[in-house]
Design an enzyme around this catalytic site. Structure first.
Site, PDB file in Angstrom:
ATOM      1  N   HIS A 126      -0.783  -0.221   2.524  1.00  0.00           N
ATOM      2  CA  HIS A 126      -0.070  -1.440   2.893  1.00  0.00           C
ATOM      3  C   HIS A 126       1.198  -1.034   3.643  1.00  0.00           C
ATOM      4  CE1 HIS A 126       2.416  -0.324  -0.485  1.00  0.00           C
ATOM      5  NE2 HIS A 126       1.394  -0.441  -1.327  1.00  0.00           N
ATOM      6  N   MET A 136      -3.021   6.996  -2.792  1.00  0.00           N
ATOM      7  CA  MET A 136      -4.314   6.726  -3.425  1.00  0.00           C
ATOM      8  C   MET A 136      -5.073   5.653  -2.632  1.00  0.00           C
ATOM      9  SD  MET A 136      -3.789   7.278  -7.460  1.00  0.00           S
ATOM     10  CE  MET A 136      -3.033   5.721  -7.820  1.00  0.00           C
ATOM     11  N   HIS A 168       3.187   2.050   2.395  1.00  0.00           N
ATOM     12  CA  HIS A 168       2.668   3.358   2.801  1.00  0.00           C
ATOM     13  C   HIS A 168       2.981   3.602   4.293  1.00  0.00           C
ATOM     14  CE1 HIS A 168      -0.236   2.213  -0.518  1.00  0.00           C
ATOM     15  NE2 HIS A 168       0.176   3.392  -0.939  1.00  0.00           N
ATOM     16  N   LYS A 184       9.609   3.247  -4.763  1.00  0.00           N
ATOM     17  CA  LYS A 184       8.845   2.301  -5.591  1.00  0.00           C
ATOM     18  C   LYS A 184       8.423   2.966  -6.914  1.00  0.00           C
ATOM     19  CE  LYS A 184       5.597  -0.807  -6.670  1.00  0.00           C
ATOM     20  NZ  LYS A 184       4.744  -0.001  -7.500  1.00  0.00           N
TER      21      LYS A 184
HETATM   22  P1  AMP Z   1       0.156   5.126  -4.169  1.00  0.00           P
HETATM   23  O1  AMP Z   1      -0.923   4.997  -3.148  1.00  0.00           O
HETATM   24  O2  AMP Z   1       0.427   3.876  -4.917  1.00  0.00           O
HETATM   25  O3  AMP Z   1      -0.013   6.335  -5.029  1.00  0.00           O
HETATM   26  O4  AMP Z   1       1.490   5.374  -3.340  1.00  0.00           O
HETATM   27  C1  AMP Z   1       1.584   6.413  -2.406  1.00  0.00           C
HETATM   28  C2  AMP Z   1       3.029   6.564  -2.002  1.00  0.00           C
HETATM   29  O5  AMP Z   1       3.490   5.353  -1.401  1.00  0.00           O
HETATM   30  C3  AMP Z   1       3.945   6.847  -3.181  1.00  0.00           C
HETATM   31  O6  AMP Z   1       4.926   7.803  -2.806  1.00  0.00           O
HETATM   32  C4  AMP Z   1       4.563   5.496  -3.451  1.00  0.00           C
HETATM   33  O7  AMP Z   1       5.835   5.567  -4.061  1.00  0.00           O
HETATM   34  C5  AMP Z   1       4.666   4.936  -2.048  1.00  0.00           C
HETATM   35  N1  AMP Z   1       4.736   3.480  -2.087  1.00  0.00           N
HETATM   36  C6  AMP Z   1       3.907   2.630  -2.727  1.00  0.00           C
HETATM   37  N2  AMP Z   1       4.322   1.361  -2.600  1.00  0.00           N
HETATM   38  C7  AMP Z   1       5.469   1.407  -1.861  1.00  0.00           C
HETATM   39  C8  AMP Z   1       6.396   0.421  -1.387  1.00  0.00           C
HETATM   40  N3  AMP Z   1       6.246  -0.877  -1.650  1.00  0.00           N
HETATM   41  N4  AMP Z   1       7.450   0.847  -0.660  1.00  0.00           N
HETATM   42  C9  AMP Z   1       7.629   2.165  -0.397  1.00  0.00           C
HETATM   43  N5  AMP Z   1       6.784   3.144  -0.799  1.00  0.00           N
HETATM   44  C10 AMP Z   1       5.728   2.768  -1.529  1.00  0.00           C
END
Ligand code: AMP
Length: 298
Positions: free
Chosen positions: A48, A44, A51, A168
């Site tokens: 960081h 989304m 990702h 996560k």
């Molecule tokens: P999001 O943008 O928050 O929807 O996350 C996108 C992907 O990145 C998802 O598969 C999350 O689980 C993964 N993700 C987010 N934060 C972390 C983190 N700190 N370590 C590893 N993967 C992450």
């Protein structure tokens, strides 16, 4: 996407930035025709190092790694959370490129939801038993409906061979693995360990919204799940940890649980199976989640 994105695309020479499903499909089909498998990292945005770890893992598997950036309205149960969600498209493209992505796919709402959706909610209802009804499923009604709907649509648009998800969001990972299995999507779902900051805080796009005091309070979440994961009596320790978090003036915990990693059934110390310690809490109004493996049962 912002209107200056085409100028921006020129700056990032080795990164393709596409908004149309048709364009990404032809790039992916060209890769397949060239014998390359295609990896998708759905996000989304507000990227960081967590990702980036997913993108780097993708690069170990293929030279063709696509990062999707789409803030999916149907998975937010709280409109304020959706409105406040950080957006930083150009910085995201740089971070994706730095980690080795082939391209960024940033679809419009109409591309993802050609039939629209009602209000903010998903038009799909999923029931994968405990995986969708417990914990996040209970605390955020409709959340996994939106997650499944958007991931299924992204898979349809991109046609990846492999999709990477972070531990996560452990429950989300379990739901997506189940989606791929149930619907025989032909996409290999691969998990990547959680990336943490120096003090143990799990990296999250929402962390940028934490004040200094809230950030300090948030450190308690990772500290406590790690302590519970090592405790001789994890169920009792989880209850105590929940109560301690609830006592903190900046923290409103939603749950602190120990569940079997594959079924999300309550952990049974009489019949120990691999399990996960999971927490969700609002810290100064920002909702955070974290989890670790229960020690000694893997
Ligand atoms: P999001 O943008 O928050 O929807 O996350 C996108 C992907 O990145 C998802 O598969 C999350 O689980 C993964 N993700 C987010 N934060 C972390 C983190 N700190 N370590 C590893 N993967 C992450």
């Amino acid at each position: 996407m912002s209107s200056n994105s085409s100028a921006f695309t020129k700056v990032l020479k080795n990164l393709l930035v596409l908004t149309s499903g048709r364009a990404v499909q032809s790039a992916v089909r060209a890769a397949h025709a060239g014998g390359r498998s295609v990896v998708l990292v759905p996000t989304m945005g507000a990227l960081h190092a967590g990702h980036q770890a997913l993108i780097r893992e993708g690069r170990k598997r293929s030279s063709e790694v696509w990062v999707s950036i789409f803030v999916n309205p149907t998975q937010f149960d709280d409109p304020a959370d959706l409105n406040g969600y950080p957006r930083q498209f150009e910085a995201d493209c740089k971070l994706a490129q730095e980690a080795g992505a082939t391209g960024v796919f940033a679809p419009s709402l109409a591309e993802v939801y050609p039939d629209g959706f009602v209000g903010q909610f998903s038009t799909l209802e999923v029931n994968y038993g405990r995986l969708t009804s417990e914990l996040e499923g209970q605390d955020r009604p409709g959340h996994f409906d939106g997650v499944v709907q958007v991931v299924r649509r992204l898979f349809e648009l991109v046609e990846p061979d492999v999709a990477l998800f972070g531990e996560k969001d452990f429950q989300q990972l379990a739901v997506i693995a189940d989606l791929a299995r149930r619907e025989n999507l032909g996409v290999e779902v691969v998990s990547v360990p959680t990336v943490r900051g120096e003090e143990g805080l799990a990296l999250s796009s929402r962390n940028v919204r934490l004040s200094q005091a809230a950030r300090k309070a948030a450190l308690l979440l990772s500290a406590k799940i790690k302590a519970v994961a090592r405790a001789p009596q994890p169920l009792a320790a989880a209850d105590i940890a929940f109560a301690e978090l609830a006592d903190h003036p900046l923290i409103a915990p939603a749950y602190f649980a120990v569940v079997e990693s594959d079924t999300f059934a309550p952990y049974d110390p009489e019949n120990p199976r691999p399990a996960r310690v999971l927490v969700a809490a609002e810290v100064d109004g920002i909702r955070l989640i974290d989890n670790v493996a229960l020690e000694g049962v893997d």
